[in-house]
Design an enzyme around this catalytic site. Structure first.
Site, short mmCIF file in Angstrom:
data_model
loop_
_atom_site.label_atom_id
_atom_site.label_comp_id
_atom_site.label_asym_id
_atom_site.label_seq_id
_atom_site.Cartn_x
_atom_site.Cartn_y
_atom_site.Cartn_z
N GLY A 9 1.05 2.29 -3.22
CA GLY A 9 2.39 1.92 -3.30
C GLY A 9 2.94 0.89 -4.16
N SER A 11 4.66 1.08 -7.12
CA SER A 11 5.68 1.39 -8.06
C SER A 11 7.12 0.62 -7.81
CB SER A 11 6.02 3.06 -8.01
OG SER A 11 6.67 3.02 -6.68
N ARG A 12 7.01 -0.17 -6.85
CA ARG A 12 8.20 -1.16 -6.70
C ARG A 12 7.91 -2.29 -5.59
NH1 ARG A 12 12.54 1.71 -2.67
NH2 ARG A 12 10.95 2.50 -1.18
N TYR A 150 6.60 2.60 14.01
CA TYR A 150 6.17 1.76 12.99
C TYR A 150 5.21 0.62 13.60
CZ TYR A 150 6.56 -1.29 8.84
OH TYR A 150 6.39 -2.07 7.75
N LYS A 154 1.13 -0.06 12.68
CA LYS A 154 0.80 -1.41 12.12
C LYS A 154 -0.18 -2.26 13.07
CE LYS A 154 3.24 -1.15 8.01
NZ LYS A 154 2.41 -1.08 6.79
#
Length: 239
Positions: A9, A11-12, A150, A154
């Site tokens: 992940g 790319s940003r 979420y 996590k």
């Protein structure tokens, strides 16, 4: 030869910051992305030294294994992996759909297995130290309204990382978590930032570079005796 670290992940946002920071610390970076090829290329451009990009969806087990195995065969086993990629689909629990639950659990939690499991034995066979860093969240420690899926994913990552750390400690491969709080990225632009700041003792959002510094430390030789830990980067939010 430079040690290689895979950052998923990347790319940003936080992933890009981690990739750039690790490259500045002297690692060769494998920049992973799902759809944003242009963003991944920009991350690689910002990285110091050699590197390359890999594309796959962390939720697709066979595709992940195929891509990683091919990359290792062509190059070498990785020194480290930073599991940063993940998704969020927020909704209050009564309104949460089964699809929203499944997507988050499948991507965030299954994605950890899909990425790390094919890498472990190649790392062991190196007979050298290694690093695994998992990006969790303060939501996985304290919970958060509207993020039952979420938070569950996590929290599950924390348990998985702690267990894997026990299995790999004698191999000199450390496994740790970094749990960011509210970090200023594209994902936080729509939040009521001023209201959230009141909840944070530091009275500000964190920066991606601050998370990246924590990850870089855990990847370093200085962190060789640190494993099975969760390092929060949250301005005191989780207490």
């Amino acid at each position: 030869m430079l040690e290689t670290v895979l950052v998923t992940g990347a790319s940003r946002g936080i992933g890009r910051a981690i990739a750039v920071e690790l490259s500045q610390q002297g690692y060769q970076i494998v920049v992973h992305y799902v759809r944003d090829a242009e963003g991944a290329a920009e991350t690689l451009r910002q990285c110091s030294g050699a590197g390359r990009v890999l594309q796959f969806d962390i939720a697709e087990r066979e595709a992940v294994a195929s891509s990683l195995n091919a990359d290792i065969e062509e190059h070498e086993a990785y020194y480290g992996v930073v599991c940063n990629a993940g998704i969020a689909k927020d909704a209050s629990f009564p309104q949460m759909t089964g699809a929203e639950w499944d997507a988050v659990i499948h991507t965030n939690l299954d994605g950890f297995f899909n990425v790390v499991q094919p890498l472990v034995m190649p790392m062991v066979r190196r007979r050298k130290p290694g690093r695994i860093v998992v990006l969790t969240s303060v939501a996985g420690i304290t919970g958060n309204r509207g993020q039952v899926n979420y938070s569950a994913s996590k929290a599950g990552l924390i348990g998985a990382a702690k267990s894997l750390a026990l299995e790999l400690a004698k191999r000199k491969i450390t496994v740790n978590c970094v749990a960011p709080g509210l970090i200023e990225t594209d994902m936080t632009t729509e939040l009521a930032v001023d209201e959230y700041k009141k909840m944070i003792p530091a009275r500000r959002l964190g920066q991606p570079a601050e998370v990246a510094k924590a990850v870089a430390f855990l990847c370093s030789e200085d962190a060789a005796y640190i494993t099975r830990q969760v390092l929060t980067v949250d301005g005191g939010l989780s207490g």
